[in-house]
Design a protein around this motif. Sequence first.
Motif, PDB file in Angstrom:
ATOM      1  N   GLY A 213      -8.560 -45.506  14.595  1.00 41.67           N
ATOM      2  CA  GLY A 213      -8.524 -45.610  15.800  1.00 41.67           C
ATOM      3  C   GLY A 213     -10.550 -46.533  16.233  1.00 41.67           C
ATOM      4  O   GLY A 213     -10.557 -46.598  17.448  1.00 41.67           O
ATOM      5  N   GLN A 214      -9.478 -47.535  15.594  1.00 42.93           N
ATOM      6  CA  GLN A 214     -10.396 -48.532  16.084  1.00 42.93           C
ATOM      7  C   GLN A 214      -9.712 -49.942  15.917  1.00 42.93           C
ATOM      8  O   GLN A 214      -8.801 -49.931  15.190  1.00 42.93           O
ATOM      9  CB  GLN A 214     -11.453 -48.583  14.709  1.00 42.93           C
ATOM     10  N   VAL A 215      -9.732 -50.870  16.631  1.00 46.57           N
ATOM     11  CA  VAL A 215      -9.606 -52.513  16.953  1.00 46.57           C
ATOM     12  C   VAL A 215     -10.291 -53.304  15.596  1.00 46.57           C
ATOM     13  O   VAL A 215     -11.509 -53.581  15.786  1.00 46.57           O
ATOM     14  CB  VAL A 215      -9.938 -53.052  18.418  1.00 46.57           C
ATOM     15  N   VAL A 216      -9.468 -53.328  15.333  1.00 40.31           N
ATOM     16  CA  VAL A 216      -9.973 -54.274  14.089  1.00 40.31           C
ATOM     17  C   VAL A 216      -9.799 -55.662  13.905  1.00 40.31           C
ATOM     18  O   VAL A 216     -10.661 -56.612  14.077  1.00 40.31           O
ATOM     19  CB  VAL A 216      -8.135 -54.573  12.144  1.00 40.31           C
ATOM     20  N   GLN A 217      -8.463 -56.674  14.586  1.00 43.78           N
ATOM     21  CA  GLN A 217      -8.369 -58.092  14.973  1.00 43.78           C
ATOM     22  C   GLN A 217      -7.425 -57.759  16.344  1.00 43.78           C
ATOM     23  O   GLN A 217      -6.294 -56.866  16.675  1.00 43.78           O
ATOM     24  CB  GLN A 217      -7.964 -58.445  13.974  1.00 43.78           C
ATOM     25  N   THR A 229      -8.610 -61.619   9.552  1.00 45.24           N
ATOM     26  CA  THR A 229     -10.691 -61.133   9.748  1.00 45.24           C
ATOM     27  C   THR A 229     -10.992 -60.239   8.825  1.00 45.24           C
ATOM     28  O   THR A 229     -12.145 -60.488   7.959  1.00 45.24           O
ATOM     29  CB  THR A 229     -11.087 -59.762  10.814  1.00 45.24           C
ATOM     30  N   ASN A 230     -10.349 -59.704   7.596  1.00 50.16           N
ATOM     31  CA  ASN A 230     -10.849 -59.013   6.328  1.00 50.16           C
ATOM     32  C   ASN A 230      -9.485 -58.195   6.044  1.00 50.16           C
ATOM     33  O   ASN A 230      -8.294 -58.769   5.946  1.00 50.16           O
ATOM     34  CB  ASN A 230     -11.298 -57.850   6.729  1.00 50.16           C
ATOM     35  N   ASP A 231      -9.696 -58.062   4.610  1.00 47.27           N
ATOM     36  CA  ASP A 231      -8.578 -57.696   3.456  1.00 47.27           C
ATOM     37  C   ASP A 231      -7.417 -56.880   3.971  1.00 47.27           C
ATOM     38  O   ASP A 231      -6.497 -57.066   3.772  1.00 47.27           O
ATOM     39  CB  ASP A 231      -8.778 -57.761   2.353  1.00 47.27           C
ATOM     40  N   PHE A 232      -7.847 -56.086   5.316  1.00 53.20           N
ATOM     41  CA  PHE A 232      -6.569 -54.794   5.751  1.00 53.20           C
ATOM     42  C   PHE A 232      -6.007 -55.897   6.183  1.00 53.20           C
ATOM     43  O   PHE A 232      -5.288 -55.462   6.093  1.00 53.20           O
ATOM     44  CB  PHE A 232      -7.943 -53.636   6.105  1.00 53.20           C
ATOM     45  N   PHE A 236      -1.766 -56.168   5.571  1.00 49.86           N
ATOM     46  CA  PHE A 236      -1.211 -55.191   6.749  1.00 49.86           C
ATOM     47  C   PHE A 236       0.124 -56.386   7.630  1.00 49.86           C
ATOM     48  O   PHE A 236       1.003 -56.399   7.305  1.00 49.86           O
ATOM     49  CB  PHE A 236      -1.766 -55.365   7.909  1.00 49.86           C
ATOM     50  N   ILE A 237      -0.963 -57.654   7.373  1.00 54.60           N
ATOM     51  CA  ILE A 237       0.099 -58.540   7.764  1.00 54.60           C
ATOM     52  C   ILE A 237       1.189 -59.164   6.167  1.00 54.60           C
ATOM     53  O   ILE A 237       2.761 -59.354   6.883  1.00 54.60           O
ATOM     54  CB  ILE A 237      -0.987 -59.918   8.191  1.00 54.60           C
ATOM     55  N   GLY A 238       0.659 -59.163   5.252  1.00 53.20           N
ATOM     56  CA  GLY A 238       2.110 -60.134   4.197  1.00 53.20           C
ATOM     57  C   GLY A 238       1.545 -61.312   3.476  1.00 53.20           C
ATOM     58  O   GLY A 238       1.660 -61.677   4.685  1.00 53.20           O
ATOM     59  N   GLU A 239       0.898 -61.201   2.581  1.00 56.12           N
ATOM     60  CA  GLU A 239       1.082 -62.673   2.287  1.00 56.12           C
ATOM     61  C   GLU A 239       2.331 -63.349   2.257  1.00 56.12           C
ATOM     62  O   GLU A 239       1.751 -64.887   2.890  1.00 56.12           O
ATOM     63  CB  GLU A 239       1.288 -62.749   0.423  1.00 56.12           C
TER      64      GLU A 239
END
Length: 371
Positions: A213-217, A229-232, A236-239
Amino acid sequence: MIQLKGIHKVYDDGFQALQDINLTFEEGKINVLIGPSGCGKTTTMKLLNRLTDYTEGQILIDGKNIQQINPIELRRQMGYVIQNIGLFPHMTIFDNVATVPKLLKWDKQKIKQRVDELLRMVNLDPEVYRDRYPSELSGGQQQRIGVIRALAAEPSTILMDEPFSALDPISREQLQEELVRLQQEINKTIVFVTHDMDEAIKIADQIIIMKSGQVVQKGSPQEILANPTNDFVKEFIGEERLGSALPSVKGLMTETFETVNVRTPMDQAIQTMVDKQYKAIPVVDQDGKYIGMLDLFSALKYKEQNIEDVWTHPQAILETTGTEQVISDEYLEQQALIPVVANDDQVVGILQREKLLEVLQQFYQLKRGGQ
């Protein structure tokens, strides 16, 4: 332009679906909401046409609070494309596309012109497809009809809820490319929900990554790939996608290069460019500081003149930090050789435009999910 300010959404059972959402969706941009299931991306989109109402905050469309707009009028002002297309099976393609214009009581001739225009826009011949029924079309063709139906009444905003996810990979890729092409013509505010990161990277001007429920980036695809911006976000993007980010300016530039002093004889400057196969060369002053560029064509044309009378000063100069500026159109449109200049105005490298274009081509192949 659409603005979400301090938006919260709490359901009757106490579940907080959205927490302090602050977003801006600019006109003419494709804004992609993405995140894991249950993150709030679809809820956020449904707030815009009031299929869901928020608990706290404010949503403005071109400065007007949507709470002051009749929900039915609001929805007619917005195109809406869903995953399952939702074409009416008993109606022809013409009648499907014409649904909202008919509700708005458009003139019959205007409706026909609009439907035919939209069919041609997605490369479907009106004479062939106008009187067909949805069952006579392929899945990709049906989804094209879903997209142009959303455009029929010329809305300023298009909402797209995972519109291509049910299609086969080839049809999906074709429609992604079609959407990007279409946007160049229609210039709408598009809010697009997906769970596919490759799709987001390919089509988005702005990616909004959500979690719980929040905008992370939020940012351009390049900004997010270059600076998760962070590990999540990284996970999520993938290496493999993070590896497709453009290298830094320092990684692209050549550190072994030639310059010419502003006092260098013109024939000597021409010879240096010919020897090094440069189409242009950086010009420095007596202190070795960059002052501009001398291109070979101008040097040959005005070979009887001095360099100080011929050199030009391009507005855009690359610095040794940053990646976003590398892909700006202003660099691609200027001279074939781009100087890399440090803070003290010393030339520290050069960037050949051919190399930059080659890197960009490789990057966008990765962006399209290619290998």
